[in-house]
Design a protein around this motif. Structure first.
Motif, PDB file in Angstrom:
ATOM      1  N   SER A 117       0.812  -1.212   0.000  1.00  0.00           N
ATOM      2  CA  SER A 117       0.000   0.000   0.000  1.00  0.00           C
ATOM      3  C   SER A 117       0.849   1.267   0.000  1.00  0.00           C
ATOM      4  CB  SER A 117      -0.932   0.007   1.220  1.00  0.00           C
ATOM      5  OG  SER A 117      -0.160   0.087   2.403  1.00  0.00           O
ATOM      6  N   SER A 118       2.173   1.133  -0.066  1.00  0.00           N
ATOM      7  CA  SER A 118       3.027   2.311  -0.036  1.00  0.00           C
ATOM      8  C   SER A 118       3.126   2.939  -1.417  1.00  0.00           C
ATOM      9  CB  SER A 118       4.429   1.936   0.471  1.00  0.00           C
ATOM     10  OG  SER A 118       5.120   1.196  -0.511  1.00  0.00           O
ATOM     11  N   TRP A 119       3.652   4.152  -1.471  1.00  0.00           N
ATOM     12  CA  TRP A 119       3.829   4.848  -2.740  1.00  0.00           C
ATOM     13  C   TRP A 119       4.867   4.143  -3.609  1.00  0.00           C
ATOM     14  CZ3 TRP A 119       0.893   8.636  -4.657  1.00  0.00           C
ATOM     15  CH2 TRP A 119       0.067   9.319  -3.793  1.00  0.00           C
ATOM     16  N   PHE A 120       5.842   3.550  -2.975  1.00  0.00           N
ATOM     17  CA  PHE A 120       6.919   2.873  -3.690  1.00  0.00           C
ATOM     18  C   PHE A 120       6.984   1.419  -3.232  1.00  0.00           C
ATOM     19  CE2 PHE A 120       8.005   7.327  -3.079  1.00  0.00           C
ATOM     20  CZ  PHE A 120       8.118   7.741  -4.409  1.00  0.00           C
ATOM     21  N   PRO A 121       6.084   0.560  -3.728  1.00  0.00           N
ATOM     22  CA  PRO A 121       6.006  -0.805  -3.214  1.00  0.00           C
ATOM     23  C   PRO A 121       7.246  -1.652  -3.469  1.00  0.00           C
ATOM     24  CG  PRO A 121       4.542  -0.524  -5.103  1.00  0.00           C
ATOM     25  CD  PRO A 121       5.096   0.836  -4.750  1.00  0.00           C
ATOM     26  N   THR A 122       8.108  -1.275  -4.404  1.00  0.00           N
ATOM     27  CA  THR A 122       9.312  -2.059  -4.647  1.00  0.00           C
ATOM     28  C   THR A 122      10.390  -1.769  -3.605  1.00  0.00           C
ATOM     29  OG1 THR A 122      10.181  -0.401  -6.163  1.00  0.00           O
ATOM     30  CG2 THR A 122       8.921  -2.220  -7.125  1.00  0.00           C
ATOM     31  N   VAL A 123      10.231  -0.688  -2.859  1.00  0.00           N
ATOM     32  CA  VAL A 123      11.182  -0.343  -1.812  1.00  0.00           C
ATOM     33  C   VAL A 123      10.648  -0.882  -0.497  1.00  0.00           C
ATOM     34  CG1 VAL A 123      12.298   1.541  -0.571  1.00  0.00           C
ATOM     35  CG2 VAL A 123      11.851   1.753  -3.027  1.00  0.00           C
ATOM     36  N   SER A 124      11.373  -1.818   0.089  1.00  0.00           N
ATOM     37  CA  SER A 124      10.906  -2.347   1.363  1.00  0.00           C
ATOM     38  C   SER A 124      11.942  -2.040   2.436  1.00  0.00           C
ATOM     39  CB  SER A 124      10.681  -3.859   1.276  1.00  0.00           C
ATOM     40  OG  SER A 124      11.896  -4.523   1.070  1.00  0.00           O
ATOM     41  N   GLY A 125      11.470  -1.513   3.529  1.00  0.00           N
ATOM     42  CA  GLY A 125      12.348  -1.227   4.647  1.00  0.00           C
ATOM     43  C   GLY A 125      12.369  -2.410   5.586  1.00  0.00           C
ATOM     44  N   GLY A 126      13.414  -2.512   6.361  1.00  0.00           N
ATOM     45  CA  GLY A 126      13.510  -3.607   7.324  1.00  0.00           C
ATOM     46  C   GLY A 126      12.871  -3.221   8.635  1.00  0.00           C
ATOM     47  N   ASN A 127      12.650  -4.218   9.453  1.00  0.00           N
ATOM     48  CA  ASN A 127      12.159  -3.989  10.804  1.00  0.00           C
ATOM     49  C   ASN A 127      13.359  -3.778  11.717  1.00  0.00           C
ATOM     50  OD1 ASN A 127       9.409  -4.409  10.196  1.00  0.00           O
ATOM     51  ND2 ASN A 127       9.734  -6.604  10.214  1.00  0.00           N
ATOM     52  N   GLU A 128      13.278  -2.782  12.568  1.00  0.00           N
ATOM     53  CA  GLU A 128      14.369  -2.552  13.510  1.00  0.00           C
ATOM     54  C   GLU A 128      14.457  -3.740  14.445  1.00  0.00           C
ATOM     55  OE1 GLU A 128      13.867   1.158  15.511  1.00  0.00           O
ATOM     56  OE2 GLU A 128      14.262   2.329  13.713  1.00  0.00           O
ATOM     57  N   SER A 129      15.627  -4.359  14.464  1.00  0.00           N
ATOM     58  CA  SER A 129      15.832  -5.569  15.241  1.00  0.00           C
ATOM     59  C   SER A 129      17.160  -5.486  15.983  1.00  0.00           C
ATOM     60  CB  SER A 129      15.831  -6.795  14.327  1.00  0.00           C
ATOM     61  OG  SER A 129      14.609  -6.904  13.638  1.00  0.00           O
ATOM     62  N   ALA A 130      17.405  -6.482  16.814  1.00  0.00           N
ATOM     63  CA  ALA A 130      18.664  -6.547  17.552  1.00  0.00           C
ATOM     64  C   ALA A 130      19.193  -7.973  17.484  1.00  0.00           C
ATOM     65  CB  ALA A 130      18.446  -6.133  19.006  1.00  0.00           C
ATOM     66  N   LEU A 131      20.512  -8.079  17.442  1.00  0.00           N
ATOM     67  CA  LEU A 131      21.194  -9.368  17.438  1.00  0.00           C
ATOM     68  C   LEU A 131      22.096  -9.421  18.657  1.00  0.00           C
ATOM     69  CD1 LEU A 131      22.658 -11.356  14.627  1.00  0.00           C
ATOM     70  CD2 LEU A 131      24.271 -10.575  16.336  1.00  0.00           C
ATOM     71  N   PHE A 132      22.051 -10.531  19.369  1.00  0.00           N
ATOM     72  CA  PHE A 132      22.875 -10.736  20.558  1.00  0.00           C
ATOM     73  C   PHE A 132      23.641 -12.039  20.365  1.00  0.00           C
ATOM     74  CE2 PHE A 132      19.003  -8.579  21.645  1.00  0.00           C
ATOM     75  CZ  PHE A 132      19.391  -7.552  22.471  1.00  0.00           C
ATOM     76  N   PHE A 133      24.888 -12.086  20.822  1.00  0.00           N
ATOM     77  CA  PHE A 133      25.598 -13.353  20.780  1.00  0.00           C
ATOM     78  C   PHE A 133      26.554 -13.462  21.947  1.00  0.00           C
ATOM     79  CE2 PHE A 133      28.130 -10.480  18.206  1.00  0.00           C
ATOM     80  CZ  PHE A 133      29.450 -10.772  18.536  1.00  0.00           C
ATOM     81  N   SER A 134      26.789 -14.719  22.335  1.00  0.00           N
ATOM     82  CA  SER A 134      27.663 -14.977  23.466  1.00  0.00           C
ATOM     83  C   SER A 134      28.319 -16.337  23.306  1.00  0.00           C
ATOM     84  CB  SER A 134      26.862 -14.973  24.772  1.00  0.00           C
ATOM     85  OG  SER A 134      27.697 -15.272  25.873  1.00  0.00           O
ATOM     86  N   PHE A 135      29.580 -16.418  23.711  1.00  0.00           N
ATOM     87  CA  PHE A 135      30.278 -17.679  23.838  1.00  0.00           C
ATOM     88  C   PHE A 135      30.085 -18.110  25.288  1.00  0.00           C
ATOM     89  CE2 PHE A 135      32.403 -15.363  20.470  1.00  0.00           C
ATOM     90  CZ  PHE A 135      32.491 -16.317  19.467  1.00  0.00           C
ATOM     91  N   THR A 136      29.379 -19.210  25.500  1.00  0.00           N
ATOM     92  CA  THR A 136      29.070 -19.627  26.865  1.00  0.00           C
ATOM     93  C   THR A 136      28.898 -21.140  26.926  1.00  0.00           C
ATOM     94  OG1 THR A 136      27.695 -19.090  28.789  1.00  0.00           O
ATOM     95  CG2 THR A 136      26.565 -19.298  26.668  1.00  0.00           C
ATOM     96  N   ASP A 137      28.647 -21.643  28.114  1.00  0.00           N
ATOM     97  CA  ASP A 137      28.524 -23.093  28.277  1.00  0.00           C
ATOM     98  C   ASP A 137      27.091 -23.566  28.014  1.00  0.00           C
ATOM     99  OD1 ASP A 137      27.040 -23.269  30.948  1.00  0.00           O
ATOM    100  OD2 ASP A 137      28.774 -22.049  31.483  1.00  0.00           O
ATOM    101  N   GLU A 138      26.971 -24.862  27.774  1.00  0.00           N
ATOM    102  CA  GLU A 138      25.704 -25.457  27.366  1.00  0.00           C
ATOM    103  C   GLU A 138      24.607 -25.314  28.416  1.00  0.00           C
ATOM    104  OE1 GLU A 138      24.139 -29.612  25.328  1.00  0.00           O
ATOM    105  OE2 GLU A 138      26.276 -29.302  25.695  1.00  0.00           O
ATOM    106  N   ALA A 139      24.954 -25.397  29.683  1.00  0.00           N
ATOM    107  CA  ALA A 139      23.949 -25.298  30.746  1.00  0.00           C
ATOM    108  C   ALA A 139      23.250 -23.938  30.728  1.00  0.00           C
ATOM    109  CB  ALA A 139      24.592 -25.543  32.107  1.00  0.00           C
TER     110      ALA A 139
END
Length: 101
Positions: free
Chosen positions: A46-68
């Motif tokens: 429904s946007s004026w420029f349907p071929t242009v898609s913006g992303g959703n603001e998200s966050a990525l987290f990562f850690s080196f840790t033990d299995e427990a």
């Protein structure tokens, strides 16, 4: 030792930080990212420029840790996701580490 990677929409950033704390994962990294889905949404069509898609603001987290701690984190994430009213669950993956220094 394993690598856990967690992604979530920006709105759940505080919740993810709390889940890491509850799982006793104290050392981790984070980054702001844009999340994308290939499926057309009502907003994009429904946007004026349907071929242009913006992303959703998200966050990525990562850690080196033990299995427990990762097991605890996964249990907490599953519980959190079961209460969601939207379809933006927190997602997590685990990658085994063969060597590290």
């Amino acid at each position: 030792m394993k690598l856990v990677i967690v992604t979530a929409v920006k709105a759940f950033q505080k919740e993810v930080l709390q889940l890491f704390k509850e799982a006793k994962i104290e050392s981790f990294s984070s980054s702001e990212i844009d999340g994308h889905k290939n499926a057309p949404s009502l907003l994009a069509t429904s946007s004026w420029f349907p071929t242009v898609s913006g992303g959703n603001e998200s966050a990525l987290f990562f850690s080196f840790t033990d299995e427990a701690r990762i097991d605890t984190l996964f249990t907490l994430i599953e519980a959190f996701n079961s209460t969601l009213e939207t379809y933006n669950p927190i997602k997590a993956v685990v990658v085994p580490i063969e060597k590290f220094i």
